[in-house]
Write an enzyme that holds these catalytic residues in place. Structure first.
Site, PDB file in Angstrom:
ATOM      1  N   ASP A  26       0.825  -1.216   0.000  1.00  0.00           N
ATOM      2  CA  ASP A  26       0.000   0.000   0.000  1.00  0.00           C
ATOM      3  C   ASP A  26       0.864   1.273   0.000  1.00  0.00           C
ATOM      4  O   ASP A  26       2.003   1.258   0.451  1.00  0.00           O
ATOM      5  CB  ASP A  26      -0.913  -0.019   1.230  1.00  0.00           C
ATOM      6  N   GLY A  29      -0.177   5.390  -4.365  1.00  0.00           N
ATOM      7  CA  GLY A  29      -0.802   6.652  -4.776  1.00  0.00           C
ATOM      8  C   GLY A  29      -0.193   7.834  -4.035  1.00  0.00           C
ATOM      9  O   GLY A  29       0.136   8.867  -4.640  1.00  0.00           O
ATOM     10  N   ASN A  74     -10.985  -2.969  -4.931  1.00  0.00           N
ATOM     11  CA  ASN A  74     -10.232  -2.012  -5.757  1.00  0.00           C
ATOM     12  C   ASN A  74     -10.902  -1.718  -7.113  1.00  0.00           C
ATOM     13  O   ASN A  74     -10.532  -0.759  -7.795  1.00  0.00           O
ATOM     14  CB  ASN A  74      -8.778  -2.469  -5.966  1.00  0.00           C
ATOM     15  N   ARG A 200      -4.685  -1.123   9.186  1.00  0.00           N
ATOM     16  CA  ARG A 200      -5.888  -1.939   9.059  1.00  0.00           C
ATOM     17  C   ARG A 200      -5.604  -3.111   8.130  1.00  0.00           C
ATOM     18  O   ARG A 200      -4.570  -3.153   7.456  1.00  0.00           O
ATOM     19  CB  ARG A 200      -7.061  -1.090   8.551  1.00  0.00           C
TER      20      ARG A 200
HETATM   21  C1  IPE Z   1      -5.308  -2.729   0.177  1.00  0.00           C
HETATM   22  O1  IPE Z   1      -5.030  -1.399  -0.033  1.00  0.00           O
HETATM   23  C2  IPE Z   1      -5.315  -3.473  -1.122  1.00  0.00           C
HETATM   24  C3  IPE Z   1      -4.014  -3.607  -1.772  1.00  0.00           C
HETATM   25  C4  IPE Z   1      -2.889  -3.148  -1.353  1.00  0.00           C
HETATM   26  C5  IPE Z   1      -4.032  -4.336  -3.004  1.00  0.00           C
HETATM   27  P1  IPE Z   1      -6.193  -0.313  -0.231  1.00  0.00           P
HETATM   28  O2  IPE Z   1      -5.529   0.970  -0.494  1.00  0.00           O
HETATM   29  O3  IPE Z   1      -7.172  -0.796  -1.221  1.00  0.00           O
HETATM   30  O4  IPE Z   1      -6.888  -0.331   1.209  1.00  0.00           O
HETATM   31  P2  IPE Z   1      -7.780   0.780   1.914  1.00  0.00           P
HETATM   32  O5  IPE Z   1      -8.820   1.216   0.919  1.00  0.00           O
HETATM   33  O6  IPE Z   1      -6.881   1.904   2.304  1.00  0.00           O
HETATM   34  O7  IPE Z   1      -8.343   0.101   3.119  1.00  0.00           O
HETATM   35  C1  IPE Z   2      -1.737   0.118  -3.275  1.00  0.00           C
HETATM   36  O1  IPE Z   2      -1.494   1.485  -3.316  1.00  0.00           O
HETATM   37  C2  IPE Z   2      -1.996  -0.457  -4.627  1.00  0.00           C
HETATM   38  C3  IPE Z   2      -3.371  -0.967  -4.823  1.00  0.00           C
HETATM   39  C4  IPE Z   2      -4.318  -0.929  -3.930  1.00  0.00           C
HETATM   40  C5  IPE Z   2      -3.676  -1.530  -6.118  1.00  0.00           C
HETATM   41  P1  IPE Z   2      -2.659   2.537  -3.332  1.00  0.00           P
HETATM   42  O2  IPE Z   2      -3.060   2.808  -4.737  1.00  0.00           O
HETATM   43  O3  IPE Z   2      -3.784   2.100  -2.453  1.00  0.00           O
HETATM   44  O4  IPE Z   2      -1.951   3.804  -2.728  1.00  0.00           O
HETATM   45  P2  IPE Z   2      -2.567   4.848  -1.710  1.00  0.00           P
HETATM   46  O5  IPE Z   2      -3.060   4.075  -0.532  1.00  0.00           O
HETATM   47  O6  IPE Z   2      -3.686   5.531  -2.432  1.00  0.00           O
HETATM   48  O7  IPE Z   2      -1.440   5.746  -1.378  1.00  0.00           O
HETATM   49 MG    MG Z   3      -4.162   2.370  -0.475  1.00  0.00          MG
END
Ligand code: IPE
Ligand code: IPE
Ligand code: MG
Length: 246
Positions: A26, A29, A74, A200
């Site tokens: 995670d 982004g 996702n 989490r």
């Molecule tokens: C968990 O991350 C899923 C993956 C890393 C693939 P998310 O970014 O989707 O989780 P939340 O939405 O913050 O709980």
């Molecule tokens: C995890 O990084 C990748 C996936 C869930 C596919 P994020 O895309 O959730 O990155 P943040 O949490 O928005 O920074």
């Molecule tokens: Mg995330």
């Protein structure tokens, strides 16, 4: 050659490593946003980190590495982001297949692959097939994976077997139930790592992590290095696992 040498590096006991490490990859982004880049650049950087960490896990002798690449939730993201992630996965697998004989990492996918783009799904199946006899290190990629979805599917399958007269409800044990999960035959994760600062579970390995040790770090996944992994391993080695005992 020692796996760590400089005194400032974290001292891990490489003779007592967890058998199975799971990672919620995670923070891609936020990593991109902090650099003024599009989110997809974060996913591309995250894919590089995955390569580095998977190779390192193999080098140090981790038997199972399970990574959360795309959750059942996702799909809620903008279509362009979803398709950019699918495209990165496709690229990664094409490359992995090319290097498969050299790397000899067994690859498996946890999750329902049917909603994926056809080419990606075929690559996943091909990767599993080619690597099926490799031994030593197994990488499980959770793709369209959700812990609740996985448990529901196992429950539905068992109920269907009962309805067909092949099983009776009293037969169901934790062991038998585990055999209905994507992770059938694989030991539970010892250590679950979540970079990115959130503390989490986000629907990851709900059944399998009943007694896992968790390690959270604010470092975003694209910045997660071998040294960050060593920190997580040190934290893990400092814990006392009691499984409800004393
Ligand atoms: C968990 O991350 C899923 C993956 C890393 C693939 P998310 O970014 O989707 O989780 P939340 O939405 O913050 O709980
Ligand atoms: C995890 O990084 C990748 C996936 C869930 C596919 P994020 O895309 O959730 O990155 P943040 O949490 O928005 O920074
Ligand atoms: Mg995330």
């Amino acid at each position: 050659m020692p796996l760590f040498s400089k005194s400032e590096e974290t001292a891990v006991d490489f003779d007592h490593l967890p058998r199975h490490i799971a990672i919620i990859m995670d923070g891609n982004g936020r990593w991109a946003r902090s650099r003024g880049l599009p989110r997809t650049a974060g996913h591309a950087a995250g894919a590089e980190t995955f390569r580095t960490i998977a190779v390192y896990c193999k080098e140090i002798g981790i038997q199972y590495l399970t990574v959360y690449a795309f959750s059942t939730e996702n799909w809620k993201r903008p279509a362009e982001e979803v398709s950019a992630i699918m495209d990165l996965l496709r690229k990664y697998l094409l490359e992995a297949i090319e290097k498969m004989e050299r790397d000899r990492v067994k690859m498996r996918f946890f999750g329902d692959l049917s909603p994926l783009p056809d080419e990606l799904r075929d690559l996943c199946l091909r990767t599993e097939e080619i690597s099926t006899h490799y031994e030593g290190c197994q990488v499980n990629i959770c793709l369209n994976y959700g812990g609740r979805d996985e448990i529901l599917r196992a429950a539905q399958n068992f109920a269907a077997q009962c309805a067909a007269g092949k099983r009776i409800p009293q037969e169901l044990t934790e062991e038998l139930f585990s055999r209905g999960l994507w992770s059938a035959g694989i030991p539970d994760p010892d250590l679950v790592i979540r970079p990115g600062g959130e503390e989490r579970v986000s629907n990851f390995l709900l059944w399998q992590s009943a007694y896992a040790e968790y390690y959270f770090t604010k470092v975003n996944w694209p910045d997660f290095s071998k040294e960050e992994l060593r920190k997580a391993l040190c934290a893990y080695q400092s814990r006392q696992r009691r499984y409800g005992g004393i």
